[in-house]
Write an enzyme that holds these catalytic residues in place. Structure first.
Site, PDB file in Angstrom:
ATOM      1  N   ASP A  86       0.860  -1.179   0.000  1.00  0.00           N
ATOM      2  CA  ASP A  86       0.000   0.000   0.000  1.00  0.00           C
ATOM      3  C   ASP A  86       0.898   1.230   0.000  1.00  0.00           C
ATOM      4  O   ASP A  86       1.845   1.322   0.798  1.00  0.00           O
ATOM      5  CB  ASP A  86      -0.911   0.018   1.225  1.00  0.00           C
ATOM      6  CG  ASP A  86      -2.098  -0.927   1.068  1.00  0.00           C
ATOM      7  OD1 ASP A  86      -2.185  -1.611   0.032  1.00  0.00           O
ATOM      8  OD2 ASP A  86      -2.930  -0.972   1.991  1.00  0.00           O
ATOM      9  N   HIS A 235       3.725  -2.119   3.618  1.00  0.00           N
ATOM     10  CA  HIS A 235       3.619  -0.699   3.306  1.00  0.00           C
ATOM     11  C   HIS A 235       4.947  -0.198   2.745  1.00  0.00           C
ATOM     12  O   HIS A 235       6.010  -0.457   3.320  1.00  0.00           O
ATOM     13  CB  HIS A 235       3.208   0.103   4.540  1.00  0.00           C
ATOM     14  CG  HIS A 235       1.766  -0.069   4.898  1.00  0.00           C
ATOM     15  ND1 HIS A 235       1.310  -1.138   5.632  1.00  0.00           N
ATOM     16  CD2 HIS A 235       0.677   0.683   4.594  1.00  0.00           C
ATOM     17  CE1 HIS A 235      -0.012  -1.043   5.779  1.00  0.00           C
ATOM     18  NE2 HIS A 235      -0.419   0.052   5.151  1.00  0.00           N
TER      19      HIS A 235
END
Length: 271
Positions: A86, A235
């Site tokens: 992400d 992430h």
């Protein structure tokens, strides 16, 4: 069967979605407008890891998600991992992440918000050029579980538009709900827009840039949770991920895993 199955008693079937679809089909009613339709449910995706190197339990099963082209896990019985990141903003860690992926010839998916593409066009073009999927993480990263259809569609379509302007290509139809929050209606709307909704079955707390896990902490969380068909959520803002990814990919390879593309999800199982 291609999808991970929960080992505990399954939670409720998505009756709300089925009722919504039925209401839409009978009499042309708009979704959620008929008082007889079952209440639309909202979800905040979470996992419970019960056994080492086994799929976690989740609120919804793969069988419940599959009719809506929604996935949190791939095929069991095959040593395949699906790596996803992400990307809400850029802080210098994406380039070394891409370097590590390239070294291992591992394809990943980067779920980006609209401003990420706008502010980092060269990185996005590099992702595409090196064979990674760039997925849709909405423009503003809102909680879409409480929104209307027009807002939902705009959040995705605006990202598609900027992606096309930057890359000259159509955006791959993979969508990840911000913060893992979604409603039954969101699943229906995403599918009707041609999207697969991608959740995850393996993650750890890597998102807090002010309190990054150590290398050892990261491995102690990730390796015991690794399982066949895992969709891995990391992430790209994590300095720890940038530092350990080369070693992590090597460890996964030593465990016998190969790295797959999200395009495999929903395909017939190989004989």
């Amino acid at each position: 069967m291609f999808y991970c199955m929960k080992k505990q008693t399954t939670h409720r079937v998505l009756t709300g979605i089925m009722a919504l679809i039925l209401a839409s089909a009978v009499g042309g009613m708009a979704l959620g407008t008929d008082p007889q339709v079952a209440e639309v449910q909202s979800h905040a995706w979470g996992l419970s890891f019960q056994q080492e190197n086994q799929p976690p339990s989740a609120e919804l099963t793969s069988d419940e998600l599959a009719p809506y082209d929604a996935y949190y896990c791939g095929q069991q019985g095959t040593k395949r991992l699906y790596i996803t990141f992400d990307a809400g903003y850029e802080n210098g860690n994406t380039a070394p992440i891409l370097d590590a992926l390239k070294k291992h010839n591992a394809q990943a998916a980067f779920f980006v918000v609209g401003t990420y593409i706008e502010e980092n066009p060269e990185l996005v073009k590099r992702m595409v050029d090196e064979g990674h999927l760039v997925g849709n993480h909405t423009w503003h990263h809102p909680d879409l579980s409480q929104t209307d259809r027009a807002t939902f569609e705009k959040e995705l379509l605006d990202v598609e538009e900027i992606f096309g302007q930057v890359t000259g290509q159509e955006m791959p139809k993979f969508y990840r709900p911000p913060e893992g929050k979604f409603s039954d209606e969101n699943l229906v709307w995403a599918k009707e827009m041609g999207y697969k909704t991608i959740l995850w079955s393996l993650a750890y707390v890597d998102w807090n840039t002010e309190d990054q896990p150590t290398r050892d902490k990261a491995f102690s969380k990730l390796l015991p949770r690794t399982h066949d068909g895992a969709i891995v959520l990391l992430h790209s803002t994590s300095a720890t991920n940038a530092q350990i990814l080369d070693e992590l990919l090597s460890k996964w390879e030593e465990m016998g895993y190969t790295f797959g593309s999200l395009t495999e999800l929903g395909a017939p199982a190989q004989q």
